[in-house]
Structure formats: C-alpha cells, structure tokens
Write a protein that holds these residues in place. Structure first.
Motif, PDB file in Angstrom:
ATOM      1  N   LEU A  87      32.716  42.473  40.356  1.00 16.97           N
ATOM      2  CA  LEU A  87      32.785  41.481  41.439  1.00 16.97           C
ATOM      3  C   LEU A  87      33.105  40.088  40.891  1.00 16.97           C
ATOM      4  CD1 LEU A  87      29.751  42.556  43.654  1.00 16.97           C
ATOM      5  CD2 LEU A  87      32.168  42.610  44.314  1.00 16.97           C
ATOM      6  N   ASP A  88      32.600  39.812  39.706  1.00 19.55           N
ATOM      7  CA  ASP A  88      32.862  38.504  39.106  1.00 19.55           C
ATOM      8  C   ASP A  88      34.328  38.310  38.724  1.00 19.55           C
ATOM      9  OD1 ASP A  88      30.230  37.766  39.456  1.00 19.55           O
ATOM     10  OD2 ASP A  88      29.660  38.019  37.352  1.00 19.55           O
ATOM     11  N   LEU A  89      35.131  39.364  38.777  1.00 19.65           N
ATOM     12  CA  LEU A  89      36.572  39.234  38.533  1.00 19.65           C
ATOM     13  C   LEU A  89      37.345  38.832  39.789  1.00 19.65           C
ATOM     14  CD1 LEU A  89      37.171  42.261  36.152  1.00 19.65           C
ATOM     15  CD2 LEU A  89      37.555  39.843  35.616  1.00 19.65           C
ATOM     16  N   ALA A  90      36.710  38.841  40.949  1.00 20.44           N
ATOM     17  CA  ALA A  90      37.408  38.482  42.190  1.00 20.44           C
ATOM     18  C   ALA A  90      38.062  37.096  42.110  1.00 20.44           C
ATOM     19  CB  ALA A  90      36.468  38.582  43.393  1.00 20.44           C
ATOM     20  N   PRO A  91      37.372  36.059  41.648  1.00 16.31           N
ATOM     21  CA  PRO A  91      38.046  34.756  41.549  1.00 16.31           C
ATOM     22  C   PRO A  91      39.235  34.759  40.590  1.00 16.31           C
ATOM     23  CG  PRO A  91      35.660  34.501  41.364  1.00 16.31           C
ATOM     24  CD  PRO A  91      35.946  35.968  41.311  1.00 16.31           C
ATOM     25  N   VAL A  92      39.159  35.563  39.540  1.00 22.59           N
ATOM     26  CA  VAL A  92      40.263  35.669  38.583  1.00 22.59           C
ATOM     27  C   VAL A  92      41.483  36.266  39.282  1.00 22.59           C
ATOM     28  CG1 VAL A  92      41.032  36.780  36.444  1.00 22.59           C
ATOM     29  CG2 VAL A  92      38.678  35.927  36.637  1.00 22.59           C
ATOM     30  N   ILE A  93      41.263  37.319  40.041  1.00 25.31           N
ATOM     31  CA  ILE A  93      42.361  37.980  40.746  1.00 25.31           C
ATOM     32  C   ILE A  93      42.939  37.063  41.813  1.00 25.31           C
ATOM     33  CG2 ILE A  93      42.918  39.910  42.286  1.00 25.31           C
ATOM     34  CD1 ILE A  93      40.835  41.540  40.589  1.00 25.31           C
ATOM     35  N   ILE A  94      42.083  36.345  42.522  1.00 24.08           N
ATOM     36  CA  ILE A  94      42.564  35.405  43.539  1.00 24.08           C
ATOM     37  C   ILE A  94      43.372  34.287  42.886  1.00 24.08           C
ATOM     38  CG2 ILE A  94      41.840  33.698  45.261  1.00 24.08           C
ATOM     39  CD1 ILE A  94      39.461  35.666  45.858  1.00 24.08           C
ATOM     40  N   ALA A  95      42.885  33.746  41.779  1.00 19.77           N
ATOM     41  CA  ALA A  95      43.626  32.683  41.074  1.00 19.77           C
ATOM     42  C   ALA A  95      44.960  33.191  40.551  1.00 19.77           C
ATOM     43  CB  ALA A  95      42.783  32.120  39.932  1.00 19.77           C
ATOM     44  N   LEU A  96      44.981  34.384  39.991  1.00 17.98           N
ATOM     45  CA  LEU A  96      46.235  34.965  39.504  1.00 17.98           C
ATOM     46  C   LEU A  96      47.206  35.195  40.660  1.00 17.98           C
ATOM     47  CD1 LEU A  96      47.685  35.957  36.969  1.00 17.98           C
ATOM     48  CD2 LEU A  96      46.672  38.198  37.368  1.00 17.98           C
ATOM     49  N   THR A  97      46.683  35.617  41.801  1.00 11.02           N
ATOM     50  CA  THR A  97      47.510  35.802  42.994  1.00 11.02           C
ATOM     51  C   THR A  97      48.094  34.471  43.455  1.00 11.02           C
ATOM     52  OG1 THR A  97      46.194  37.705  43.678  1.00 11.02           O
ATOM     53  CG2 THR A  97      47.546  36.653  45.379  1.00 11.02           C
ATOM     54  N   GLN A  98      47.289  33.422  43.469  1.00 11.58           N
ATOM     55  CA  GLN A  98      47.789  32.102  43.855  1.00 11.58           C
ATOM     56  C   GLN A  98      48.924  31.655  42.941  1.00 11.58           C
ATOM     57  OE1 GLN A  98      43.551  30.342  45.428  1.00 11.58           O
ATOM     58  NE2 GLN A  98      44.696  29.092  44.072  1.00 11.58           N
ATOM     59  N   TRP A  99      48.750  31.887  41.644  1.00  8.69           N
ATOM     60  CA  TRP A  99      49.806  31.532  40.697  1.00  8.69           C
ATOM     61  C   TRP A  99      51.060  32.339  41.020  1.00  8.69           C
ATOM     62  CZ3 TRP A  99      52.917  33.897  37.158  1.00  8.69           C
ATOM     63  CH2 TRP A  99      53.576  33.068  36.245  1.00  8.69           C
ATOM     64  N   GLY A 100      50.897  33.639  41.261  1.00  9.33           N
ATOM     65  CA  GLY A 100      52.031  34.496  41.607  1.00  9.33           C
ATOM     66  C   GLY A 100      52.691  34.069  42.903  1.00  9.33           C
ATOM     67  N   ASP A 101      51.890  33.649  43.886  1.00 11.10           N
ATOM     68  CA  ASP A 101      52.450  33.174  45.150  1.00 11.10           C
ATOM     69  C   ASP A 101      53.330  31.947  44.928  1.00 11.10           C
ATOM     70  OD1 ASP A 101      51.097  35.176  46.538  1.00 11.10           O
ATOM     71  OD2 ASP A 101      49.518  33.846  47.256  1.00 11.10           O
ATOM     72  N   ARG A 102      52.914  31.086  44.024  1.00 11.64           N
ATOM     73  CA  ARG A 102      53.680  29.864  43.764  1.00 11.64           C
ATOM     74  C   ARG A 102      54.921  30.117  42.914  1.00 11.64           C
ATOM     75  NH1 ARG A 102      51.736  24.096  41.131  1.00 11.64           N
ATOM     76  NH2 ARG A 102      53.797  23.169  41.274  1.00 11.64           N
ATOM     77  N   TRP A 103      54.800  30.983  41.894  1.00 11.38           N
ATOM     78  CA  TRP A 103      55.862  31.108  40.910  1.00 11.38           C
ATOM     79  C   TRP A 103      56.607  32.435  40.921  1.00 11.38           C
ATOM     80  CZ3 TRP A 103      57.231  26.644  39.101  1.00 11.38           C
ATOM     81  CH2 TRP A 103      56.290  25.620  39.024  1.00 11.38           C
ATOM     82  N   ALA A 104      56.139  33.423  41.669  1.00 10.78           N
ATOM     83  CA  ALA A 104      56.792  34.741  41.610  1.00 10.78           C
ATOM     84  C   ALA A 104      56.946  35.396  42.977  1.00 10.78           C
ATOM     85  CB  ALA A 104      55.995  35.665  40.673  1.00 10.78           C
ATOM     86  N   ALA A 105      56.847  34.608  44.043  1.00 13.15           N
ATOM     87  CA  ALA A 105      56.980  35.166  45.392  1.00 13.15           C
ATOM     88  C   ALA A 105      57.995  34.338  46.178  1.00 13.15           C
ATOM     89  CB  ALA A 105      55.622  35.191  46.095  1.00 13.15           C
ATOM     90  N   PRO A 106      59.291  34.571  45.966  1.00 14.38           N
ATOM     91  CA  PRO A 106      60.309  33.726  46.589  1.00 14.38           C
ATOM     92  C   PRO A 106      60.298  33.750  48.117  1.00 14.38           C
ATOM     93  CG  PRO A 106      61.298  35.676  45.590  1.00 14.38           C
ATOM     94  CD  PRO A 106      59.857  35.660  45.181  1.00 14.38           C
ATOM     95  N   ASP A 107      59.779  34.828  48.715  1.00 16.64           N
ATOM     96  CA  ASP A 107      59.747  34.916  50.171  1.00 16.64           C
ATOM     97  C   ASP A 107      58.392  34.547  50.750  1.00 16.64           C
ATOM     98  OD1 ASP A 107      62.415  35.788  50.216  1.00 16.64           O
ATOM     99  OD2 ASP A 107      61.772  37.852  49.827  1.00 16.64           O
ATOM    100  N   GLY A 108      57.526  34.019  49.933  1.00 20.93           N
ATOM    101  CA  GLY A 108      56.192  33.641  50.381  1.00 20.93           C
ATOM    102  C   GLY A 108      55.153  34.680  49.976  1.00 20.93           C
TER     103      GLY A 108
END
Length: 157
Positions: A87-108
């Motif tokens: 469960l303590d990895l949830a913030p890590v996954i959310i942060a990694l997702t946010q980074w991916g949304d900004r830098w690796a998700a051209p369609d949003g």
C-alpha cells in the motif's frame, strides 16, 4: 538491475529498485492496488509470460509487498493481497503516472486517480515538513541521514 551489494550505492532509492525496479513489478502492484487484481489470471492481462509472472509474484511475496491468500472456494489456488508495505507504494505509482501523463501521454492522461469519497483528483506533491509545499524542485538538496555509514560520509549524491 543493480547488484545485490551496495558498496557504491548507499542509497534507499537504489535499494528500493532492487525490490520493485524490474519492468513488471510496479505494474503488478498497480493492478493489485487499483484494478482489483488478486489472482494469477488477473495479472496475465498485463501480457507477461507466465514464467516471468510467477517469478515476479514470488518476488513480491518474498519481499512482503504482496501476500498469498488461499481461497475458501478453491483452496489449491492462491490469491494475492496487498500488504501495508505494498500500500505504501501507491504514492510512488501515482507520482510515476503523473510524470508519464506529462511526458509520455501525447493525447492526455489515459487514466485518472480519483478520491472515492468525493471524486476529487488525486495528485502527489512534494512538500516541506516545516513550511509546506515546495514550488521549485531545485530548492531541494541532500544531506546525510542517520543511515549513512561513516565510510561514505564524504560522498555526495
């Protein structure tokens, strides 16, 4: 992956990568946390070869991130549950997702994390325990912590 010794890597990030840094590990944890995956077949949706999936699940169980639970309906088939360590990895996954949304998700963003209680957007933020949120990530610097061995006291991260 990094080696299993830390002669040159006295760093908790390096040690964490030894546990969850393999390509599929965080995706397995993500699906266990947020997609309701509990069975081997659930994780196969990721497209992992079964031998690799079995190894990753075993590794996550061995490291205490997941635990095996037998099913009352099919006791010979184990399910997997996320532990507190997982469960303590949830913030890590959310942060990694946010980074991916900004830098690796051209369609949003392909998925959005929402608070079950009110529907609000979930976002990970870097904060200062004394004064609040950090507005410029370049304001962050590193100092040695209590776990830094004396032999590495002159090392700079």
């Amino acid at each position: 992956m990094l080696g299993r010794t830390y002669d040159t890597q006295v760093c908790s990030a390096a040690r964490a990568l030894e546990v969850v840094g393999e390509r599929w590990s965080l995706l397995i944890v993500r699906d266990a946390l947020f997609a309701g995956a509990t069975r081997f077949a659930d994780f196969q949706r990721l497209g992992i070869a079964t031998n690799i999936l079995a190894k990753r699940l075993d590794s996550l169980v061995d490291s205490g991130i997941l635990e095996r639970r037998s099913s009352g309906e099919q006791p010979d088939r184990a399910g997997y549950a996320v532990t507190q360590k997982g469960l303590d990895l949830a913030p890590v996954i959310i942060a990694l997702t946010q980074w991916g949304d900004r830098w690796a998700a051209p369609d949003g963003p392909p998925i959005l994390y929402r608070h079950t209680g009110c529907g609000g957007a979930i976002a990970e933020q870097t904060t200062c325990s004394s004064c609040g949120q950090i507005t410029d990530l370049q304001q962050i610097h590193v100092v040695h912590g209590p776990g830094m061995p004396g032999s590495h006291a002159t090392d700079v991260v």
